[in-house]
Design a protein around this motif. Structure first.
Motif, short mmCIF file in Angstrom:
data_model
loop_
_atom_site.label_atom_id
_atom_site.label_comp_id
_atom_site.label_asym_id
_atom_site.label_seq_id
_atom_site.Cartn_x
_atom_site.Cartn_y
_atom_site.Cartn_z
N VAL A 139 0.89 -1.19 -0.05
CA VAL A 139 0.04 -0.13 0.04
C VAL A 139 0.87 1.18 -0.08
CG1 VAL A 139 -0.03 0.21 2.67
CG2 VAL A 139 -2.13 1.09 1.06
N ALA A 140 1.86 1.16 0.47
CA ALA A 140 2.97 2.26 0.55
C ALA A 140 3.58 2.85 -0.84
CB ALA A 140 4.36 2.32 1.35
N LEU A 141 3.56 1.61 -1.50
CA LEU A 141 3.98 2.22 -3.17
C LEU A 141 2.81 2.69 -3.89
CD1 LEU A 141 5.62 1.90 -5.65
CD2 LEU A 141 4.76 -0.25 -5.88
N THR A 142 1.47 2.30 -3.70
CA THR A 142 0.30 3.06 -4.33
C THR A 142 0.16 4.50 -3.72
OG1 THR A 142 -0.70 1.04 -4.26
CG2 THR A 142 -2.15 2.88 -4.53
N GLN A 143 0.44 4.60 -2.24
CA GLN A 143 0.03 5.93 -1.48
C GLN A 143 1.10 6.86 -2.06
OE1 GLN A 143 0.89 6.24 2.84
NE2 GLN A 143 -0.95 6.93 2.72
#
Length: 475
Positions: free
Chosen positions: A333-337
């Motif tokens: 999710v950090a990559l998407t965020q």
């Protein structure tokens, strides 16, 4: 505990690790070819469900409401974090294989929803209940009750309990990271909201989904479209990377084409749930004229999940500068965020937190109903249902407040593996019945009937509930 972990790990290896993904792919391809590519043949009809029908019974769950509840369940962390994991581990080519398995899975979803519909039962309250457990009993016979019970137990363990803890944990983690809201506060809010919904039954779940899902889907798709337009000149290059990496012409990560296929198929199946046996429980609640009508609707649900929502996440990541093929670092999710922030600024992380909340809460509602439906198959006890509701409210709270609590629920994936294999075996045995229903639907359309009607009298050998098909009585 170590012994139990070893057992669950073995089950996971024997299902997801060896048999399940190929089984899902092979059966999906078989269903597609044997049905005459039914998901593409009736693709245009899928969009009719969005506007609904004027003669719909307001006291029943409509096809549109069932669609939105199932979309709310399919769309979750897999669409935000799962796509990012697939790209990180499999490269851009993983996106292509996610698309491929979705197009095939649309047929599996159509078949399982059609069977759930034809064997649904009318409840004393006038609603409908169905799903793979009831389809096994009425489609295969009482000798297979043990298989239906195994399915129901695995459904409760994986979706109602395990995955709801994960959803609570995901929301609380995002709220802490981006807004600084304590886990306890998020957990308390989620628990209260969950309690309000689950004690309202399927009608309240459907009404909530009818409100939440369009906001969730259109908001996320809208932001993705803005980002795509901002980077429109880079889009052809991204599409080239997806296709070339998918077929090994361009290696982005270790493992090349094999990594792209493995990660794309696995994450695609985790996201859209086609063939896993979860969504048919919701599909059976809808009031429709013909079982295949709801099958087409559920096929559309897979399309929305993967071809639209997952694609949005993929383009947001691949059009940005945060993702570097083959590099160690940001994941999930950090990559998407961080990719969203890279495109639109800091406010993007707050938007994603809101999206994660809506995605997770819609999944909690969906997961609860799967548990309720499975329990209702095994017992009529209202006390047992009350206990399940309290347990799920507590599980959501526990998952939110304890960062490491989700380790307790490591049995979810193995349980879902058993669930999926049971469902696929049942689908394979009942596929001839599904084909008879598809043929009946097709014949009525070819004869000029715009909205085919299922008549139980035309299928006297099937153990159907005549009261569940009121339109046939009007003929």
């Amino acid at each position: 505990m170590d012994f139990l972990n070893s057992i669950f790990n073995l089950i996971n290896d024997l299902t997801w690790g060896w048999a399940l993904v190929p089984f899902l792919v092979v059966l999906g391809v078989f269903f597609t070819i044997a049905s005459g590519f039914v998901q593409f043949r009736y693709f245009g009809r899928m969009f009719r469900v969005l506007k609904g029908y004027d003669d719909a019974d307001p006291t029943k769950i409509s096809a549109r409401e069932a669609l939105l509840v199932s979309v709310g369940g399919r769309v979750g962390g897999g669409n935000i974090a799962g796509v990012a994991v697939a790209i990180t581990a499999g490269g851009p080519g993983a996106v292509f294989w996610m698309w491929a398995i979705a197009l095939v899975g649309m047929c599996s979803a159509l078949v399982e929803a059609t069977l759930a519909q034809v064997y649904k039962r009318t409840t004393p309250e006038g609603d409908y209940r169905g799903g793979p457990a009831r389809a096994i009993i009425h489609g295969l016979g009482e000798n297979y009750r043990w298989l239906a019970v195994l399915y129901s137990v695995c459904l409760i363990a994986s979706f109602a309990i395990g995955f709801n803890a994960f959803q609570g944990n995901t929301v609380a983690g995002a709220a802490v990271d981006s807004l600084g809201i304590p886990r306890f506060a998020t957990g308390a809010f989620l628990a209260v909201a969950t309690g309000f919904i689950v004690y309202g039954g399927i009608h309240r779940i459907a009404k909530a989904a009818d409100f939440i899902i369009p906001i969730m889907a259109f908001g996320y798709i809208g932001l993705a479209l803005v980002i795509i337009l901002m980077n429109f000149t880079s889009l052809p290059g991204v599409l080239y990377d997806i296709v070339s990496n998918a077929f090994g012409f361009q290696e982005a990560v270790a493992g090349g084409m094999g990594a792209a296929i493995a990660n794309g198929l696995r994450r695609g199946l985790f996201s859209n749930e086609a063939g896993l046996g979860s969504a048919p429980n919701v599909a059976a609640t809808a009031y429709v004229r013909h079982p295949v009508s709801q099958g087409i609707t559920q096929s559309f649900s897979v399309f929305i999940d993967t071809m639209l929502i997952c694609s949005c996440t993929a383009f947001v990541i691949l059009l940005g500068d945060v993702y570097q093929p083959g590099a160690e670092g940001v994941d999930g999710v950090a990559l998407t965020q961080q990719s969203i922030v890279d495109h639109v600024g800091v406010w993007g992380q707050y938007f994603l937190t809101g999206a994660i909340f809506l995605f997770a809460f819609s999944s909690i509602m969906y997961n609860y109903y799967l548990g309720e439906n499975a329990l209702s198959f095994m017992t009529d006890s209202k006390g047992a249902m009350h206990v399940l509701r309290l347990v799920i409210v507590g599980i959501v709270f526990l998952g939110a407040v304890a960062p490491g609590a989700t380790a307790v629920f490591s049995f979810s994936d193995p349980m879902m593996g058993i669930l999926a294999i049971v469902n696929l075996l049942a689908l394979l045995m009942m596929f001839p019945i599904a084909m008879r229903l598809i043929t009946d639907f097709r014949k009525q359309l070819n004869s000029g009937i715009a909205r085919p009607v299922f008549d139980p009298k035309a299928f006297p050998d099937l153990d159907t509930d005549v009261s569940a098909w009121p339109d046939a009585l009007k003929k």
